[in-house]
Scaffold this active site. Structure first.
Site, PDB file in Angstrom:
ATOM      1  N   ASP A   1      -6.454  16.388 -22.663  1.00  0.00           N
ATOM      2  CA  ASP A   1      -5.698  15.172 -23.020  1.00  0.00           C
ATOM      3  C   ASP A   1      -4.554  15.480 -23.988  1.00  0.00           C
ATOM      4  O   ASP A   1      -3.447  14.984 -23.808  1.00  0.00           O
ATOM      5  CB  ASP A   1      -6.657  14.144 -23.641  1.00  0.00           C
ATOM      6  CG  ASP A   1      -6.002  12.790 -23.891  1.00  0.00           C
ATOM      7  OD1 ASP A   1      -5.167  12.381 -23.054  1.00  0.00           O
ATOM      8  OD2 ASP A   1      -6.323  12.147 -24.901  1.00  0.00           O
TER       9      ASP A   1
ATOM     10  N   LYS B   1       9.336  12.360 -29.802  1.00  0.00           N
ATOM     11  CA  LYS B   1       9.121  11.823 -31.159  1.00  0.00           C
ATOM     12  C   LYS B   1      10.183  12.376 -32.111  1.00  0.00           C
ATOM     13  O   LYS B   1      10.486  13.571 -32.076  1.00  0.00           O
ATOM     14  CB  LYS B   1       7.734  12.240 -31.690  1.00  0.00           C
ATOM     15  CG  LYS B   1       6.589  11.430 -31.113  1.00  0.00           C
ATOM     16  CD  LYS B   1       5.287  11.856 -31.776  1.00  0.00           C
ATOM     17  CE  LYS B   1       4.096  11.184 -31.150  1.00  0.00           C
ATOM     18  NZ  LYS B   1       3.686   9.946 -31.773  1.00  0.00           N
TER      19      LYS B   1
ATOM     20  N   HIS C   1       0.557  18.128 -25.708  1.00  0.00           N
ATOM     21  CA  HIS C   1       1.211  17.793 -26.977  1.00  0.00           C
ATOM     22  C   HIS C   1       1.147  18.947 -27.983  1.00  0.00           C
ATOM     23  O   HIS C   1       2.146  19.330 -28.581  1.00  0.00           O
ATOM     24  CB  HIS C   1       0.541  16.589 -27.650  1.00  0.00           C
ATOM     25  CG  HIS C   1       0.503  15.345 -26.808  1.00  0.00           C
ATOM     26  ND1 HIS C   1       1.429  15.060 -25.846  1.00  0.00           N
ATOM     27  CD2 HIS C   1      -0.363  14.296 -26.807  1.00  0.00           C
ATOM     28  CE1 HIS C   1       1.134  13.891 -25.283  1.00  0.00           C
ATOM     29  NE2 HIS C   1       0.049  13.414 -25.851  1.00  0.00           N
TER      30      HIS C   1
ATOM     31  N   ASP D   1       0.860  -1.185   0.000  1.00  0.00           N
ATOM     32  CA  ASP D   1       0.000   0.000   0.000  1.00  0.00           C
ATOM     33  C   ASP D   1       0.898   1.237   0.000  1.00  0.00           C
ATOM     34  O   ASP D   1       1.811   1.325   0.837  1.00  0.00           O
ATOM     35  CB  ASP D   1      -0.854  -0.067   1.279  1.00  0.00           C
ATOM     36  CG  ASP D   1      -1.905   1.028   1.318  1.00  0.00           C
ATOM     37  OD1 ASP D   1      -1.689   2.096   0.699  1.00  0.00           O
ATOM     38  OD2 ASP D   1      -2.941   0.822   1.983  1.00  0.00           O
TER      39      ASP D   1
HETATM   40  C1  BG6 Z   1      -1.863  10.378 -25.376  1.00  0.00           C
HETATM   41  C2  BG6 Z   1      -3.339  10.584 -25.227  1.00  0.00           C
HETATM   42  O1  BG6 Z   1      -1.143  11.297 -24.607  1.00  0.00           O
HETATM   43  O2  BG6 Z   1      -1.495  10.548 -26.747  1.00  0.00           O
HETATM   44  C3  BG6 Z   1      -4.124   9.666 -26.143  1.00  0.00           C
HETATM   45  O3  BG6 Z   1      -3.724  10.366 -23.874  1.00  0.00           O
HETATM   46  C4  BG6 Z   1      -3.632   9.765 -27.557  1.00  0.00           C
HETATM   47  O4  BG6 Z   1      -5.527   9.934 -26.073  1.00  0.00           O
HETATM   48  C5  BG6 Z   1      -2.119   9.612 -27.612  1.00  0.00           C
HETATM   49  O5  BG6 Z   1      -4.254   8.743 -28.333  1.00  0.00           O
HETATM   50  C6  BG6 Z   1      -1.560   9.835 -29.010  1.00  0.00           C
HETATM   51  O6  BG6 Z   1      -0.188   9.572 -29.031  1.00  0.00           O
HETATM   52  P1  BG6 Z   1       0.504   8.998 -30.348  1.00  0.00           P
HETATM   53  O7  BG6 Z   1       1.958   8.951 -30.011  1.00  0.00           O
HETATM   54  O8  BG6 Z   1      -0.086   7.660 -30.599  1.00  0.00           O
HETATM   55  O9  BG6 Z   1       0.186   9.981 -31.442  1.00  0.00           O
END
Ligand code: BG6
Length: 463
Positions: free
Chosen positions: A225, A172, A230, A85
């Site tokens: 998200d 990437k 991103h 835990d």
């Molecule tokens: C993640 C998100 O951070 O990035 C997802 O939570 C999304 O919803 C994903 O699908 C996409 O990442 P990639 O590298 O597959 O383009």
């Protein structure tokens, strides 16, 4: 100051989804390259044994890229498992034993942010944090206030230089190349501004839905998200000025300046959509108003970018899976050849995923007597798919203590300041058909310009 490498990799949430999809494949790849010669300790409260974790690792690799027999034998040998835990001090005592002589663990918190405080205090109380580092996942917080609170929680135990906020987009290959292409070529800088750039578009399209992550997604939605992290990171790399030095902090300082120059989003310039059928997904509320699609317009108030719209569009269940940036240049000042007007054919295109493409759009004359032309695309780089996993690159950097590709506390907060005005129900959500480009109203975001550039299936790379 020399920065020492971590000497153990500890991951909390070892039995979870993230470990299965991303962490085990990255660990195997690092072992193959000889970059992970240290104990690897999985932490969870699942009543598992180390053998069960090994089985899970094998299953993860089988489903995500394949098992490399040699590397897997080594990974299995390095793997340890501590069950307990996270609120119980005894769990951290067991971790201490598992660490053996290792004194500088890298702790990956692949767990709910609500547990961050408990875990970092547990590490500190057991003396496991002193020379340690911590990795945390995105989204970092739910809004500006919660991101500030999380930063305070982490800073109670770790210094900012020991905190690594992961955004896998920054690992990437294509995103790295975006930065390289911008600052390694002199021809770009004179035109990379409001005088030549008409608008910038970023589309992150995914042809699949929430893939069993309904409960997570319904707490988050597209803007939290992928836009706050991103896509704003991609814009920062596209739009920032050249860093004043080659050290990681110079780069981070320029990015911060750019985030701070982004105007907080205007709800009137945001369209939110939800694909039909989303509310039937497991874990999703029957009356959910969470968006699975967002289209918006962002402004950057600097001398370089004043007046240039940055359009962002992201969504699930769209016609294709592709992330692409198109930087549209302005039309020539006069239409000398009648056929060109009014559309420009000059642009730069950066395909970030799944392929890696950098290309420039131009016009050339068709052979013959008439001054009639055609659009062509000049391709600088075209790779089917990058070979290195983003997590592999990022975990290696964190082990070495290199913060270049991680988001600093001030930047993450500056990014939330941009996003905060459009969170929640600031705008209503409209339903769209799965397989379409989102609600028809998304077209109004780009009105006045040429419309959205829909990414197309990439042709195979030229020989
Ligand atoms: C993640 C998100 O951070 O990035 C997802 O939570 C999304 O919803 C994903 O699908 C996409 O990442 P990639 O590298 O597959 O383009």
């Amino acid at each position: 100051m020399t920065i020492s490498s971590s000497d153990a990799f500890v991951f909390f949430g070892a039995t979870g989804d993230l470990a299965h999809k991303k962490i085990f494949p990255a660990l195997q790849a690092m072992i193959r390259r000889g970059e992970l010669d240290m104990p690897v300790i999985g932490m969870a409260r699942a009543g598992w044994t180390v053998d069960k974790l090994r089985e899970r690792a094998r299953d993860s690799l089988e489903q995500n890229g394949g098992v490399d027999a040699d590397a897997f034998v080594r990974l299995s040998a390095q793997l340890k498992y501590v069950d307990g835990d996270y609120r119980d001090p005894a769990t951290y005592e067991s971790l201490k034993q598992a660490l053996g002589g290792a004194a500088r663990p890298l702790n990956y918190l692949a767990i709910s942010p609500s547990m961050f405080g408990t875990v970092v205090q547990g590490l500190a109380n057991a003396g496991c944090a002193k020379e340690g580092r911590v990795i945390v996942e995105k989204p970092f917080g739910r809004d500006l206030a919660s991101a500030q609170a999380l930063n305070r929680t982490l800073h109670e135990v770790f210094q900012e230089s020991e905190v690594f906020r992961i955004d896998h987009y920054l690992g990437k290959e294509a995103v790295q190349n975006l930065l390289y292409f911008r600052f390694a070529n002199t021809f770009l800088d004179p035109i990379w501004n409001r005088h030549y750039v008409d608008n910038v578009q970023i589309t992150m399209a995914e042809s699949f839905g929430v893939q069993g992550r309904g409960a997570f997604y319904d707490e988050v939605g597209t803007i939290r998200d992928v836009v706050q992290n991103h896509l704003l990171q991609v814009i920062a790399l596209l739009a920032m000025d050249a860093p004043a030095g080659r050290d990681p902090e110079s780069m981070r300082a320029e990015k911060l300046r750019l985030f701070r120059a982004m105007r907080p989003l205007d709800p009137a310039q945001v369209v939110r959509g939800q694909f039909r059928g989303y509310r039937d997904e497991a874990g999703v509320a029957a009356d959910s108003r969470v968006e699975t699609f967002a289209a918006l317009c962002l402004h950057i108030d600097t001398w370089r970018w004043a007046g240039v719209p940055f359009y962002i569009r992201a969504g699930k269940c769209l016609p294709i899976t592709a992330t692409e940036v198109v930087v549209d240049l302005k039309c020539p000042p006069l239409a000398i050849f009648d056929e060109i007007s009014p559309a420009t054919s000059n642009y730069f295109r950066f395909r970030l995923s799944p392929e890696v493409v950098i290309s420039a759009g131009a016009r050339v004359k068709q052979p013959g007597e008439e001054m009639r032309g055609e659009p062509v695309e000049l391709i600088a780089r075209h790779e089917p798919r990058s070979k290195k996993l983003p997590y592999e690159r990022l975990l290696r950097d964190a082990i070495r203590g290199d913060p270049s590709l991680f988001t600093r506390d001030d930047s993450v907060e500056a990014a939330w300041r941009v996003i905060d005005p459009v969170l929640g129900d600031a705008e209503p959500v409209s339903e769209y058909e799965p397989g379409s480009w989102g609600p028809a109203t998304a077209a109004r975001i780009v009105s006045g310009d040429e419309g959205w550039h829909d990414p197309k299936p990439e042709e195979t790379a030229p020989c």
